[in-house]
Design an enzyme around this catalytic site. Structure first.
Site, PDB file in Angstrom:
ATOM      1  CG  PHE A 227       4.510  19.133  37.089  1.00 36.15           C
ATOM      2  CD1 PHE A 227       4.876  17.495  37.104  1.00 36.15           C
ATOM      3  CD2 PHE A 227       5.734  19.628  37.075  1.00 36.15           C
ATOM      4  CE1 PHE A 227       5.942  16.850  36.786  1.00 36.15           C
ATOM      5  CE2 PHE A 227       6.928  19.329  36.685  1.00 36.15           C
ATOM      6  CZ  PHE A 227       7.044  17.744  36.400  1.00 36.15           C
TER       7      PHE A 227
ATOM      8  CG  HIS B  17       2.743  32.758  33.530  1.00 31.88           C
ATOM      9  ND1 HIS B  17       2.522  32.294  32.220  1.00 31.88           N
ATOM     10  CD2 HIS B  17       2.741  31.490  34.132  1.00 31.88           C
ATOM     11  CE1 HIS B  17       2.289  31.248  32.228  1.00 31.88           C
ATOM     12  NE2 HIS B  17       2.446  30.705  33.614  1.00 31.88           N
ATOM     13  CG  HIS B  18       4.706  34.889  38.488  1.00 29.67           C
ATOM     14  ND1 HIS B  18       5.870  34.862  38.508  1.00 29.67           N
ATOM     15  CD2 HIS B  18       4.085  33.515  38.383  1.00 29.67           C
ATOM     16  CE1 HIS B  18       6.406  33.690  38.355  1.00 29.67           C
ATOM     17  NE2 HIS B  18       5.326  32.903  38.522  1.00 29.67           N
TER      18      HIS B  18
ATOM     19  CE  LYS C 247       6.494  31.012  32.607  1.00 27.08           C
ATOM     20  NZ  LYS C 247       7.231  29.950  33.366  1.00 27.08           N
TER      21      LYS C 247
END
Length: 235
Positions: free
Chosen positions: A99, A131-132, A135
């Site tokens: 988003f 990513h972390h 995820k």
């Protein structure tokens, strides 16, 4: 605007804080095991949970007559099922793999770059996402969207995860503690490499984009994307 938060992890809490700053009210919130408030009182539900419960969250929102903005990835093998359910319920649904306004502009840049490289086949495309460690899905939905933008202008037929394969665009996925999200698209030849990169510094961009989408979805019926929110008429 009255908001339901379906998923109350780090993203849900960030959305709540920013939504309240913008004058909105959270009237319902749920996790995989608990809930508080009344879902049907919401003007819109914002869904950031996990792939295994996203379908249930979306369905119960439609049943309550509540439009849904969904940012959970990893469940799209059931996307057509959700579209049919939305139509049956005369509902409103907006899904995005990301988003962030910056990422959606990045999608546009990615597609344009792919069109420029279309006639220069010596440049091989690849995508890397980081990513972390929390995820759950890999590759990220954002990386898949980027791959789809590249594939529209290439002879490759699909993408492949973490390996090289003939006629496939490679996506490399890494998981590192507390990385909000970094995506890099490269075009490499024997003589040089061209890179496009987006790096998120916080979750605020994702949260603000989801709130923007929720505001836009008011009084609309059907299925939409961030393309509609950012680049098309509000009529």
């Amino acid at each position: 605007m009255k908001i339901a938060l379906l998923g109350y992890g780090k993203m849900g809490k960030t959305i709540e804080a920013l939504a309240i700053q913008k004058g909105h009210t959270v009237v319902y919130k749920s996790t995989s095991t608990t809930s508080e408030g009344i879902l049907s009182e919401a003007n819109v539900a914002i869904e950031f949970s996990s792939p295994d419960i996203a379908i249930k969250n979306i369905a119960k929102s439609f049943e309550a007559g509540v439009p849904v903005v969904c940012g959970t990835t990893g469940w799209l093998d059931r996307y057509e099922e959700i579209l049919k359910l939305c139509e049956q319920r005369n509902g409103s649904f907006l899904y995005a793999s990301n988003f962030s306004v910056g990422v959606n502009l990045f999608f546009k840049l990615n597609a344009y770059a792919a069109s420029l490289f279309e006639d220069w086949k010596e440049y091989m495309p690849a995508i890397e996402e980081v990513h972390h460690t929390q995820k759950k899905d890999a590759p990220s939905g954002t990386a898949i969207t980027l791959a789809e933008g590249v594939l529209k202008h290439r002879n490759e037929t699909d993408w492949v995860l973490d390996k090289q394969q003939k006629d496939k665009v490679t996506i490399k996925a890494q998981r590192i503690d507390d990385v909000k999200g970094t995506h890099t698209v490269t075009y490499a030849s024997d003589i040089d490499t061209v890179s496009l990169k987006h790096e998120a510094h916080s979750r605020d961009g994702f949260a603000l984009g989801a709130i923007l989408a929720a505001e836009w979805l008011q009084n609309k019926e059907g299925v939409f994307t961030m393309e509609d929110v950012l680049f098309r008429s509000n009529s």
